[in-house]
Write a protein that holds these residues in place. Structure first.
Motif, PDB file in Angstrom:
ATOM      1  N   VAL A 163     -23.267  19.594 -19.676  1.00 11.87           N
ATOM      2  CA  VAL A 163     -21.753  19.598 -20.001  1.00 11.87           C
ATOM      3  C   VAL A 163     -21.380  21.046 -20.317  1.00 11.87           C
ATOM      4  O   VAL A 163     -20.439  21.524 -20.127  1.00 11.87           O
ATOM      5  N   LYS A 164     -22.123  21.534 -21.226  1.00 14.82           N
ATOM      6  CA  LYS A 164     -22.005  23.052 -21.578  1.00 14.82           C
ATOM      7  C   LYS A 164     -22.053  23.844 -20.431  1.00 14.82           C
ATOM      8  O   LYS A 164     -21.593  24.736 -20.278  1.00 14.82           O
ATOM      9  N   ALA A 165     -22.805  23.565 -19.265  1.00 14.07           N
ATOM     10  CA  ALA A 165     -23.074  24.594 -18.250  1.00 14.07           C
ATOM     11  C   ALA A 165     -21.529  24.357 -17.590  1.00 14.07           C
ATOM     12  O   ALA A 165     -21.223  25.199 -16.958  1.00 14.07           O
ATOM     13  N   ASP A 194     -16.396  15.401 -14.569  1.00 17.76           N
ATOM     14  CA  ASP A 194     -17.436  14.693 -13.964  1.00 17.76           C
ATOM     15  C   ASP A 194     -18.777  14.898 -14.857  1.00 17.76           C
ATOM     16  O   ASP A 194     -19.306  13.932 -15.145  1.00 17.76           O
ATOM     17  N   ALA A 195     -18.921  16.013 -15.353  1.00 19.97           N
ATOM     18  CA  ALA A 195     -20.304  16.294 -16.074  1.00 19.97           C
ATOM     19  C   ALA A 195     -20.078  15.424 -17.570  1.00 19.97           C
ATOM     20  O   ALA A 195     -21.086  14.931 -17.730  1.00 19.97           O
ATOM     21  N   LEU A 196     -19.099  15.521 -17.898  1.00 20.96           N
ATOM     22  CA  LEU A 196     -18.791  14.684 -19.415  1.00 20.96           C
ATOM     23  C   LEU A 196     -18.815  13.275 -19.188  1.00 20.96           C
ATOM     24  O   LEU A 196     -19.677  12.608 -20.111  1.00 20.96           O
ATOM     25  N   GLU A 197     -18.357  12.772 -18.035  1.00 20.04           N
ATOM     26  CA  GLU A 197     -18.234  11.324 -17.846  1.00 20.04           C
ATOM     27  C   GLU A 197     -19.744  10.848 -17.738  1.00 20.04           C
ATOM     28  O   GLU A 197     -20.237   9.796 -18.127  1.00 20.04           O
ATOM     29  N   ARG A 222     -17.042  14.263 -28.101  1.00 17.39           N
ATOM     30  CA  ARG A 222     -17.423  15.511 -28.911  1.00 17.39           C
ATOM     31  C   ARG A 222     -18.696  15.514 -28.891  1.00 17.39           C
ATOM     32  O   ARG A 222     -19.350  16.682 -29.149  1.00 17.39           O
ATOM     33  N   TYR A 223     -19.286  14.514 -29.187  1.00 20.21           N
ATOM     34  CA  TYR A 223     -20.952  14.035 -29.207  1.00 20.21           C
ATOM     35  C   TYR A 223     -21.593  14.811 -27.944  1.00 20.21           C
ATOM     36  O   TYR A 223     -22.838  14.910 -28.100  1.00 20.21           O
ATOM     37  N   TYR A 224     -20.921  14.983 -26.866  1.00 19.99           N
ATOM     38  CA  TYR A 224     -21.653  15.284 -25.560  1.00 19.99           C
ATOM     39  C   TYR A 224     -21.307  16.775 -25.273  1.00 19.99           C
ATOM     40  O   TYR A 224     -21.884  17.127 -24.062  1.00 19.99           O
ATOM     41  N   LEU A 225     -20.311  17.286 -25.839  1.00 21.11           N
ATOM     42  CA  LEU A 225     -19.903  18.569 -25.376  1.00 21.11           C
ATOM     43  C   LEU A 225     -21.200  19.847 -25.452  1.00 21.11           C
ATOM     44  O   LEU A 225     -21.066  20.612 -24.881  1.00 21.11           O
ATOM     45  N   ALA A 249     -19.143  27.372 -16.380  1.00 17.83           N
ATOM     46  CA  ALA A 249     -18.884  27.429 -15.120  1.00 17.83           C
ATOM     47  C   ALA A 249     -17.391  27.598 -14.896  1.00 17.83           C
ATOM     48  O   ALA A 249     -16.686  28.383 -14.249  1.00 17.83           O
ATOM     49  N   LEU A 250     -16.491  26.702 -15.456  1.00 24.19           N
ATOM     50  CA  LEU A 250     -15.213  26.574 -15.562  1.00 24.19           C
ATOM     51  C   LEU A 250     -14.561  27.865 -16.050  1.00 24.19           C
ATOM     52  O   LEU A 250     -13.664  28.368 -15.192  1.00 24.19           O
ATOM     53  N   LEU A 251     -14.943  28.399 -17.269  1.00 24.13           N
ATOM     54  CA  LEU A 251     -14.235  29.462 -17.729  1.00 24.13           C
ATOM     55  C   LEU A 251     -14.707  30.849 -16.755  1.00 24.13           C
ATOM     56  O   LEU A 251     -13.894  31.558 -16.662  1.00 24.13           O
ATOM     57  N   ASN A 252     -15.787  30.877 -16.462  1.00 21.29           N
ATOM     58  CA  ASN A 252     -16.492  31.806 -15.384  1.00 21.29           C
ATOM     59  C   ASN A 252     -15.521  31.889 -14.173  1.00 21.29           C
ATOM     60  O   ASN A 252     -15.229  32.875 -13.660  1.00 21.29           O
ATOM     61  N   ASN A 253     -15.360  30.742 -13.527  1.00 20.04           N
ATOM     62  CA  ASN A 253     -14.599  30.715 -12.423  1.00 20.04           C
ATOM     63  C   ASN A 253     -13.075  31.377 -12.789  1.00 20.04           C
ATOM     64  O   ASN A 253     -12.564  32.154 -11.791  1.00 20.04           O
TER      65      ASN A 253
END
Length: 440
Positions: free
Chosen positions: A371-373, A326-329, A363-366, A377-381
């Motif tokens: 998106v970075k946050a 969702d963040a990327l979109e 890749r221009y938005y990562l 969050a995903l990896l921390n979860n």
């Protein structure tokens, strides 16, 4: 500090000796991709070549916000984090030329490009790709630039680089030239057919560079040209990969034996080629294999798979909401300049292309803050959750095999890096670099 010139001399000699070796050139500014490249290079005990483009990194900041010295420090910081020796890092400048300022007059654009090249050399980048193949603001529209014009402009930039490197001694930079190059970031939508560079086109362009360097008194710099960029017939569109054909490229590759100074070819847009095709490219004289979008494509692929695992493990939890996809979109919809020219169709088609296109404009938005946050969050979860290996088999089978073999732990970052490294492993298999191939 690694001697880049000696390294490429050895690489070129390997082709002359009938035991061709190569090197993957990683063109990315994402820390996880760079870390994956370093970890894979450590496994094979070989150097790593990391390159930044003029659009990504320049004296004005580029789209990453980094000047060359910033990018150097960024790469070294990643190296520190994963224990990769600085002495095995080669930094390259890709597409260094007037492309970011191509709408300016030729005089002004070339002034900016000269500043660009100087800043890369001063920051310690030792492999410099000079790209002056694009039309500038006051060039005649519709007429292809002649080899002589492209070569003369490249020589102008090389002269600026050499003046900055006068005190470098044997560590002066090596150069890559060539006029048949895809634009930085890849070609826009519409490519239907790819033809290899003809033998006559390569020989004509090579001759133009040779004459231009000699006329400028830059014979020593010419002796440090290690590769020539050609189109060997590999490219990709949003939904198609143009596979390498040894037969189609045979006439071009045989021309390497017709130039007086031994060099190799540099292949751009080798992303998504099969392992077999990559091996053939190296065997046929394409000693430098550029890859970038294919690696961030794998990064996004891995993140989406981890997000699916997160959704099942944390079903209904607040932690699983407002995720990566969702963040990327949202980031891509809010600012469409980096993908709009590449994707076509109705809303549904555009949505699928933003997510899955080989162009990987995502890749221009990562690196965008939201998106970075979401990635963190995903990896921390997932770090706080036990990852069932059978779910890893479902969503990330390549990483699953490494887990079962005891090569990685069931930790989200290791899993993600393993998925990216699976792509890089094909490049190292094709490169066939020996551990004794370099000193550093």
């Amino acid at each position: 500090m690694m001697n880049t010139h000696k390294y490429f001399e050895s690489l070129i000699e390997s082709h002359g000796a009938g035991k061709p070796q190569g090197i993957p050139s990683v063109c990315s500014a994402h820390p996880l991709v760079i870390q994956a490249a370093m970890e894979e290079a450590l496994l094979h005990d070989v150097p790593v070549l990391i390159e930044a483009t003029a659009n990504q990194v320049n004296q004005d900041g580029g789209y990453t916000g980094m000047a060359p010295a910033d990018f150097r420090d960024f790469v070294y910081a990643v190296a520190e984090s994963c224990g990769f020796p600085h002495g095995r890092i080669m930094l390259g400048g890709d597409h260094l030329g007037p492309h970011p300022w191509r709408r300016l007059s030729a005089e002004k654009a070339m002034q900016k490009a000269s500043e660009l090249v100087k800043s890369y050399v001063l920051a310690g980048f030792s492999k410099i790709h000079l790209d002056t193949s694009m039309h500038l603001g006051d060039d005649e529209l519709g007429a292809a630039l002649k080899d002589e014009m492209i070569a003369q402009r490249s020589v102008q930039l090389c002269g600026a680089a050499e003046r900055e490197a006068e005190s470098f001694g044997e560590n002066r930079p090596v150069y890559v030239v060539g006029s048949e190059v895809p634009p930085p970031g890849g070609p826009a939508a519409g490519e239907e057919e790819i033809h290899p560079t003809s033998r006559s086109a390569f020989l004509s362009a090579y001759g133009a560079y040779e004459r231009a360097f000699e006329q400028a008194g830059l014979q020593d710099a010419f002796s440090r040209i290690v590769a020539f960029v050609v189109q060997p017939g590999v490219e990709f569109t949003g939904d198609r990969v143009f596979e390498y054909s040894r037969e189609a490229a045979g006439d071009l590759c045989s021309a390497l034996k017709m130039v007086e100074r031994p060099i190799v070819f540099e292949g751009h847009s080798t992303d998504y080629q099969t392992s077999h095709a990559l091996s053939q490219l190296v065997e046929d004289g394409i000693g430098i294999l550029k890859v970038g979008p294919g690696l961030t494509f794998a990064l996004r692929e891995g993140l989406v798979a981890l997000e699916a695992i997160e959704a099942e493990l944390l079903c209904g939890s607040e932690k699983a909401k407002n995720g990566f996809s969702d963040a990327l979109e949202q980031a891509m919809l809010q600012e469409d300049k980096d993908w709009r020219a590449y994707y076509r169709g109705d809303d549904r088609s555009l949505y699928l292309q933003r997510r899955y296109s080989y162009y990987d404009r995502a890749r221009y938005y990562l690196g965008k803050p939201p998106v970075k946050a979401s990635i963190e969050a995903l990896l921390n979860n997932l770090e706080q959750t036990d990852l069932p290996e059978q779910m890893l088999s479902q969503y990330l089978p390549l990483a699953y095999r490494k887990l079962r073999a005891g090569e990685i732990k069931a930790e989200p970052r290791e899993i993600l890096l393993a998925h990216i490294r699976a792509v890089l492993a094909n490049y190292h298999a094709a490169a066939k670099a020996e551990k004794s191939f370099f000193t550093g």
